[in-house]
Design a protein around this motif. Structure first.
Motif, short mmCIF file in Angstrom:
data_model
loop_
_atom_site.label_atom_id
_atom_site.label_comp_id
_atom_site.label_asym_id
_atom_site.label_seq_id
_atom_site.Cartn_x
_atom_site.Cartn_y
_atom_site.Cartn_z
N SER A 315 0.83 -1.20 0.00
CA SER A 315 0.00 0.00 0.00
C SER A 315 0.87 1.25 0.00
O SER A 315 1.96 1.27 0.58
N VAL A 316 0.39 2.29 -0.67
CA VAL A 316 1.12 3.56 -0.65
C VAL A 316 1.09 4.19 0.74
O VAL A 316 1.90 5.07 1.05
N LEU A 317 0.18 3.74 1.59
CA LEU A 317 0.10 4.22 2.97
C LEU A 317 0.77 3.26 3.95
O LEU A 317 0.57 3.37 5.16
N ARG A 318 1.56 2.35 3.43
CA ARG A 318 2.09 1.24 4.24
C ARG A 318 2.70 1.73 5.56
O ARG A 318 3.52 2.65 5.59
N GLY A 319 2.24 1.10 6.64
CA GLY A 319 2.75 1.44 7.94
C GLY A 319 1.83 0.98 9.04
O GLY A 319 0.69 0.55 8.81
N ILE A 320 2.32 1.05 10.27
CA ILE A 320 1.54 0.76 11.46
C ILE A 320 1.17 2.10 12.11
O ILE A 320 2.04 2.94 12.34
N ALA A 350 -0.61 -4.62 2.57
CA ALA A 350 -0.86 -4.89 1.15
C ALA A 350 -1.85 -3.87 0.61
O ALA A 350 -2.69 -3.33 1.34
N ALA A 351 -1.75 -3.62 -0.70
CA ALA A 351 -2.59 -2.58 -1.31
C ALA A 351 -4.06 -2.96 -1.31
O ALA A 351 -4.92 -2.07 -1.41
N ASP A 352 -4.38 -4.25 -1.19
CA ASP A 352 -5.78 -4.67 -1.28
C ASP A 352 -6.37 -5.03 0.07
O ASP A 352 -7.37 -5.74 0.16
N ARG A 367 -11.05 -6.57 2.69
CA ARG A 367 -10.56 -6.21 1.37
C ARG A 367 -10.82 -4.73 1.13
O ARG A 367 -11.88 -4.21 1.48
N ALA A 368 -9.84 -4.05 0.57
CA ALA A 368 -9.96 -2.60 0.44
C ALA A 368 -9.25 -2.12 -0.82
O ALA A 368 -8.38 -2.80 -1.36
N GLU A 369 -9.64 -0.94 -1.27
CA GLU A 369 -9.00 -0.28 -2.40
C GLU A 369 -8.77 1.18 -2.04
O GLU A 369 -9.69 1.85 -1.54
N TYR A 370 -7.57 1.67 -2.29
CA TYR A 370 -7.26 3.06 -1.98
C TYR A 370 -6.96 3.81 -3.27
O TYR A 370 -6.15 3.38 -4.08
#
Length: 438
Positions: A315-320, A350-352, A367-370
């Protein structure tokens, strides 16, 4: 039946005893069933077909699903009296209930075939048939070792622990997850383990090095079996059968190996192949072998690379992210451990996927989409909520995010701050020759 003291007219070697003949008949029938139905159709061919390396294989795979799988299910329900559903799933759990019922079917059919064969058979030995079985077994084992090895060498089977795994306490981690994280946390060890399997596969492709390849495969698969059993990894039946195939490959040299490795006795070189082939037969065999070997060497890494592409991008927002403030329907929820509706942690990996942990330490993954341009996170919350939820994501400022919108009929306003991942010792680990004090 002839005794072991007699010899066949066309052979100077003694004929086989009754026990040896019955054992061979059962082994031949069982391996023929296993290699065709399980190793070839259910595993290797299905994987090759999925990625376009086995055109036209759909007919065979459909026949397996439509004819053989229902037989296994029928036996499970009517013979073994199993009440649980038995449904064949391509690429599913090989150690599932279906797999064990299928194993029962193979053993039963092989036993019946061996019994009938013994009643009608008149031959006192099956050396030529065993040579054919030996060649097929050797190449089947080689292809399996190459396939298993390449998914490790290319880091496809095991991945570095995900962000959620970093937060799971050791006591809450099931053995299956622990083994996956153990292997994935060290790319060097994973590649090393895969290289050993690839080496065994390459050695098995050549007749002169086949016994050495079988010994390497036997050692590797014994370790794999113990890992599978100890950590409940669902490939125990596969590992057991790889050990069986390695043992079959070693049978012609079993006595010589026992003399050298156990009895400390001298042994003679392997007997040369006494068969005489015409030039045309030799060229035909060389051509077939070249095609088979080339297919194995090319398809094994290509399938692994295609499996690698299946993994979703990060994900482009990857992080905790830690939840600093959580507002539900306009009311700010305090960070109490008894408040199961309040979020404690949000993870973008993950991006999804979209994952969060509530204050009672329960995890939820959807499941998600950004969409970066619209700054919208669309979450598909399952059948309970037919329409997806949409949250607006603020642009990151000083490692902080804001989620705002409607999630499962509730209006949310969530303030997030990113956690510094360098705090995890696993991410800071580096190789050192010298460890500890002094």
């Amino acid at each position: 039946m002839t005794s072991t003291s007699r010899t066949d007219p066309d052979s100077s070697e003694p004929s086989w005893g009754m026990a040896q003949r019955v054992a061979f008949r059962f082994l031949f029938a069982y391996l023929a069933l296993y290699l065709v139905l399980v190793r070839f159709l259910e595993a290797d061919l299905a994987m090759q077909h999925e990625f376009g390396f086995a055109p036209g294989a759909g007919v065979l795979l459909s026949a397996y699903a439509n004819w053989w799988a229902p037989i296994v299910a029928w036996v499970g329900h009517h013979v073994l009296r199993i009440g649980d559903p038995l449904v064949f799933q391509p690429g599913g759990n090989s150690d599932g209930l279906f797999g064990f019922v299928q194993l029962f079917c193979l053993v039963a059919i092989a036993a019946m075939a061996a019994a009938v064969w013994t009643l009608v058979g008149r031959r006192s030995e099956y050396r030529r048939l065993f040579r054919s079985l030996h060649v097929v077994t050797r190449y089947a084992l080689a292809f399996s070792m190459l396939s298993y090895g390449m998914v490790k060498v290319l880091l496809v089977q095991f991945h570095f622990p995900g962000l959620q795994e970093l937060l799971v306490p050791l006591g809450d981690m099931p053995p299956f997850m622990m083994l996956g994280n153990f292997m994935g946390s060290s790319a060097v060890y994973t590649v090393f383990a895969g290289a050993g399997e690839v080496l065994a596969g390459l050695l098995l492709l050549h007749k002169r090095t086949a016994t050495l390849g079988a010994l390497v495969a036997l050692a590797i698969m014994t370790n794999v079996l113990m890992l599978n059993v100890s950590y409940n990894w669902p490939e125990k039946l596969d590992a057991l059968h790889m050990l069986l195939l390695a043992a079959v490959v070693m049978i012609p040299d079993a006595a010589r190996l026992a003399n050298v490795l156990v009895l400390n006795r001298p042994t003679n070189p392997a007997s040369p192949d006494a068969r005489t082939r015409t030039r045309r037969e030799r060229m035909t065999w060389i051509t077939i072998k070249a095609i088979v070997v080339a297919y194995m060497l090319v398809s094994a890494p290509l399938v692994a690379l295609n499996l690698q592409k299946v993994d979703p991008p990060p994900s482009v927002l990857r992080g905790i992210y830690h939840v600093d403030e959580f507002s539900l329907n306009g009311v700010v929820s305090p960070p109490s451990t008894t408040n199961a509706s309040r979020w404690e942690t949000v993870i973008f990996d993950a991006a999804d996927a979209f994952t969060f942990q509530t204050m009672d330490h329960a995890w939820r993954t959807y499941r998600a989409e950004y969409e970066p341009r619209e700054k919208q996170l669309t979450i598909f919350a399952g059948r309970a909520t037919p329409s997806p939820s949409v949250l607006v994501v603020s642009a990151p400022v000083n490692e902080q995010l804001t989620l705002q919108g409607v999630f499962q009929s509730d209006t949310l306003l969530v303030q997030l701050s990113r956690v510094d991942e360098s705090q995890f010792a696993l991410l800071r680990g580096r190789f050192r020759w010298i460890n500890g004090q002094p």
